[in-house]
Write a protein that holds these residues in place. Structure first.
Motif, PDB file in Angstrom:
ATOM      1  N   ILE A  26     -13.640  41.337  31.038  1.00  0.00           N
ATOM      2  CA  ILE A  26     -12.836  42.566  30.865  1.00  0.00           C
ATOM      3  C   ILE A  26     -13.591  43.780  31.364  1.00  0.00           C
ATOM      4  O   ILE A  26     -13.044  44.669  32.041  1.00  0.00           O
ATOM      5  CB  ILE A  26     -12.446  42.733  29.387  1.00  0.00           C
ATOM      6  N   ASP A  27     -14.904  43.840  31.046  1.00  0.00           N
ATOM      7  CA  ASP A  27     -15.713  44.976  31.519  1.00  0.00           C
ATOM      8  C   ASP A  27     -15.739  45.035  33.034  1.00  0.00           C
ATOM      9  O   ASP A  27     -15.670  46.113  33.642  1.00  0.00           O
ATOM     10  CB  ASP A  27     -17.139  44.866  30.958  1.00  0.00           C
ATOM     11  N   VAL A  28     -15.869  43.876  33.660  1.00  0.00           N
ATOM     12  CA  VAL A  28     -15.898  43.845  35.126  1.00  0.00           C
ATOM     13  C   VAL A  28     -14.576  44.320  35.704  1.00  0.00           C
ATOM     14  O   VAL A  28     -14.519  45.106  36.661  1.00  0.00           O
ATOM     15  CB  VAL A  28     -16.248  42.427  35.605  1.00  0.00           C
ATOM     16  N   LEU A  29     -13.467  43.839  35.132  1.00  0.00           N
ATOM     17  CA  LEU A  29     -12.154  44.263  35.624  1.00  0.00           C
ATOM     18  C   LEU A  29     -11.933  45.757  35.438  1.00  0.00           C
ATOM     19  O   LEU A  29     -11.401  46.443  36.316  1.00  0.00           O
ATOM     20  CB  LEU A  29     -11.054  43.475  34.897  1.00  0.00           C
ATOM     21  N   GLN A  30     -12.337  46.266  34.285  1.00  0.00           N
ATOM     22  CA  GLN A  30     -12.184  47.706  34.055  1.00  0.00           C
ATOM     23  C   GLN A  30     -13.025  48.515  35.034  1.00  0.00           C
ATOM     24  O   GLN A  30     -12.612  49.572  35.519  1.00  0.00           O
ATOM     25  CB  GLN A  30     -12.576  48.039  32.609  1.00  0.00           C
ATOM     26  N   ALA A  31     -14.220  48.052  35.320  1.00  0.00           N
ATOM     27  CA  ALA A  31     -15.078  48.750  36.293  1.00  0.00           C
ATOM     28  C   ALA A  31     -14.454  48.762  37.668  1.00  0.00           C
ATOM     29  O   ALA A  31     -14.505  49.755  38.395  1.00  0.00           O
ATOM     30  CB  ALA A  31     -16.466  48.097  36.319  1.00  0.00           C
ATOM     31  N   GLU A  32     -13.836  47.611  38.055  1.00  0.00           N
ATOM     32  CA  GLU A  32     -13.187  47.562  39.372  1.00  0.00           C
ATOM     33  C   GLU A  32     -11.979  48.492  39.438  1.00  0.00           C
ATOM     34  O   GLU A  32     -11.752  49.167  40.446  1.00  0.00           O
ATOM     35  CB  GLU A  32     -12.767  46.115  39.666  1.00  0.00           C
ATOM     36  N   VAL A  33     -11.203  48.510  38.359  1.00  0.00           N
ATOM     37  CA  VAL A  33     -10.052  49.410  38.332  1.00  0.00           C
ATOM     38  C   VAL A  33     -10.482  50.863  38.410  1.00  0.00           C
ATOM     39  O   VAL A  33      -9.901  51.690  39.121  1.00  0.00           O
ATOM     40  CB  VAL A  33      -9.225  49.162  37.057  1.00  0.00           C
ATOM     41  N   THR A  34     -11.534  51.213  37.674  1.00  0.00           N
ATOM     42  CA  THR A  34     -12.044  52.591  37.714  1.00  0.00           C
ATOM     43  C   THR A  34     -12.530  52.958  39.099  1.00  0.00           C
ATOM     44  O   THR A  34     -12.276  54.058  39.606  1.00  0.00           O
ATOM     45  CB  THR A  34     -13.189  52.745  36.701  1.00  0.00           C
ATOM     46  N   ALA A  35     -13.230  52.023  39.744  1.00  0.00           N
ATOM     47  CA  ALA A  35     -13.726  52.296  41.104  1.00  0.00           C
ATOM     48  C   ALA A  35     -12.567  52.460  42.075  1.00  0.00           C
ATOM     49  O   ALA A  35     -12.586  53.325  42.956  1.00  0.00           O
ATOM     50  CB  ALA A  35     -14.650  51.162  41.550  1.00  0.00           C
ATOM     51  N   LEU A  36     -11.525  51.631  41.921  1.00  0.00           N
ATOM     52  CA  LEU A  36     -10.360  51.743  42.799  1.00  0.00           C
ATOM     53  C   LEU A  36      -9.641  53.062  42.610  1.00  0.00           C
ATOM     54  O   LEU A  36      -9.212  53.720  43.565  1.00  0.00           O
ATOM     55  CB  LEU A  36      -9.403  50.577  42.528  1.00  0.00           C
ATOM     56  N   LYS A  37      -9.487  53.494  41.348  1.00  0.00           N
ATOM     57  CA  LYS A  37      -8.864  54.792  41.089  1.00  0.00           C
ATOM     58  C   LYS A  37      -9.671  55.915  41.719  1.00  0.00           C
ATOM     59  O   LYS A  37      -9.129  56.874  42.263  1.00  0.00           O
ATOM     60  CB  LYS A  37      -8.739  55.026  39.586  1.00  0.00           C
ATOM     61  N   THR A  38     -10.973  55.807  41.644  1.00  0.00           N
ATOM     62  CA  THR A  38     -11.834  56.844  42.233  1.00  0.00           C
ATOM     63  C   THR A  38     -11.638  56.934  43.732  1.00  0.00           C
ATOM     64  O   THR A  38     -11.563  58.004  44.325  1.00  0.00           O
ATOM     65  CB  THR A  38     -13.303  56.563  41.907  1.00  0.00           C
TER      66      THR A  38
END
Length: 268
Positions: A26-38
Motif C-alpha cells: 500500500i505504501d508503494v502504491l501511495q508513493a507512486e500515485v503521489t509521484a504521478l500527481k506531482t
C-alpha cells in the motif's frame, strides 16, 4: 541419524508478516500515485514536464526522429523546445491573423447614384453630385487662400488646370502675380513654407502657382474623380452599375484621405 526437527511459528507471528507485506505494498502504491500527481500538476502548456512528454527531451536523452538526411522532425507548432542552455523557450513560429477589407453598400448612396446614372451630367443640382460636392470636393479644395482655391476648383471643373513638375536646380521664371501667391519654398494655396516640387497653371493664364506635395495630392484626387465622371458621360465605362458605384466610392475615399493630409511620395 539426527531426528528431523520441525519448527512451527505461532499463528499470530504469521499474521504479522502478512500484514507487514500488505502495508508495504500500500505504501508503494501511495508513493507512486503521489509521484504521478506531482508530474501531472507540474506540467502546463507554458512549462511542460519533460518526463511526461518525452518528445520534448533533447536529442541526447532520447532517440532522434529523423526524416531524410539530417532533418529533425519537431513535435508540433507552438510547443516549447530545449535549447543548449537547458531552458525551455517558446517556439519562434507565430500565427498572425490576416485582416481583409470588407465593404457594404449604403442603400441611400446607391439609390442617389442610380438616379443620377439614368441621366448623367455635371449638374450639381442632382442629389448624387450635390452630396459629393458637399462632402468631398468642397472640403478637399478648401485651402487657406480662399480666392485662389475657388479659381482652382473652377479650373478643375472646366478641365483647364495643368500640373507640372518643377526643376529644382533651375531658377523659376514666373510673373509677379505668381510670386505673390507662393514660390519654390512656399505653397501658394496653404501659405506654408514647404518645398514645392510642382506648380499649377489655371487655364490659358501665364501665371504659375507653386504647390506643396499635400496640395498636389488634394487637387489630383479631385481631378481623378472628375476624369472618371467624364468617362461615364462619354460612354467609355462598360461596367455594370454596382462596379461603377464602387469605383466612385473609391475615388471619394481618395479625396477624403487627401483632405486629411495623407499622400504618397514618388520613390525614384
Amino acid at each position: 541419524m539426527r531426528p528431523f526437527v520441525h519448527f512451527t511459528l505461532p499463528f499470530h507471528t504469521v499474521s504479522e508478516h502478512l500484514c507487514l507485506d500488505f502495508v508495504s505494498q500500500i505504501d508503494v502504491l501511495q508513493a507512486e500515485v503521489t509521484a504521478l500527481k506531482t508530474l501531472v500538476l507540474t506540467s502546463t502548456p507554458s512549462s511542460p514536464n519533460r518526463q511526461l512528454h518525452p518528445q520534448l527531451q533533447s536529442s541526447g536523452s532520447r532517440g532522434s526522429h529523423r526524416r531524410g538526411a539530417g532533418h529533425i522532425r519537431t513535435s508540433s507548432v507552438g510547443a516549447a523546445f530545449q535549447t543548449s542552455s537547458g531552458k525551455p523557450e517558446p517556439s519562434t513560429v507565430s500565427i498572425q491573423s490576416v485582416a481583409t477589407e470588407e465593404r457594404e453598400m449604403d442603400s441611400v448612396l446607391f439609390a442617389e447614384f442610380l438616379l443620377w446614372r439614368e441621366h448623367p451630367s455635371l449638374d450639381r443640382s442632382s442629389a448624387f453630385l450635390s452630396r459629393v460636392y458637399r462632402e468631398d470636393i468642397g472640403p478637399c479644395l478648401s485651402f487657406t487662400r480662399s480666392e485662389l482655391s475657388q479659381l482652382v476648383q473652377r479650373a478643375v471643373e472646366n478641365n483647364s488646370l495643368t500640373i507640372e513638375p518643377v526643376a529644382m536646380s533651375a531658377l523659376p521664371v514666373v510673373k509677379a502675380s505668381a510670386l505673390e501667391c507662393g514660390g519654390p519654398k512656399k505653397c501658394a494655396l496653404s501659405g506654408l513654407s514647404r518645398v514645392c516640387q510642382h506648380r499649377i497653371k489655371l487655364g490659358d493664364k501665364g501665371s504659375y502657382y507653386y504647390i506643396s506635395p499635400s496640395s498636389r495630392a488634394r487637387i489630383t484626387a479631385v481631378c481623378n474623380f472628375f476624369t472618371y465622371i467624364r468617362y461615364i458621360l462619354q460612354g467609355l465605362v462598360r461596367q455594370n452599375a454596382e462596379q461603377i458605384f464602387w469605383e466612385v466610392m473609391r475615388l471619394r475615399r481618395e479625396m477624403t484621405v487627401a483632405k486629411l493630409g495623407f499622400y504618397l511620395t514618388d520613390q525614384g
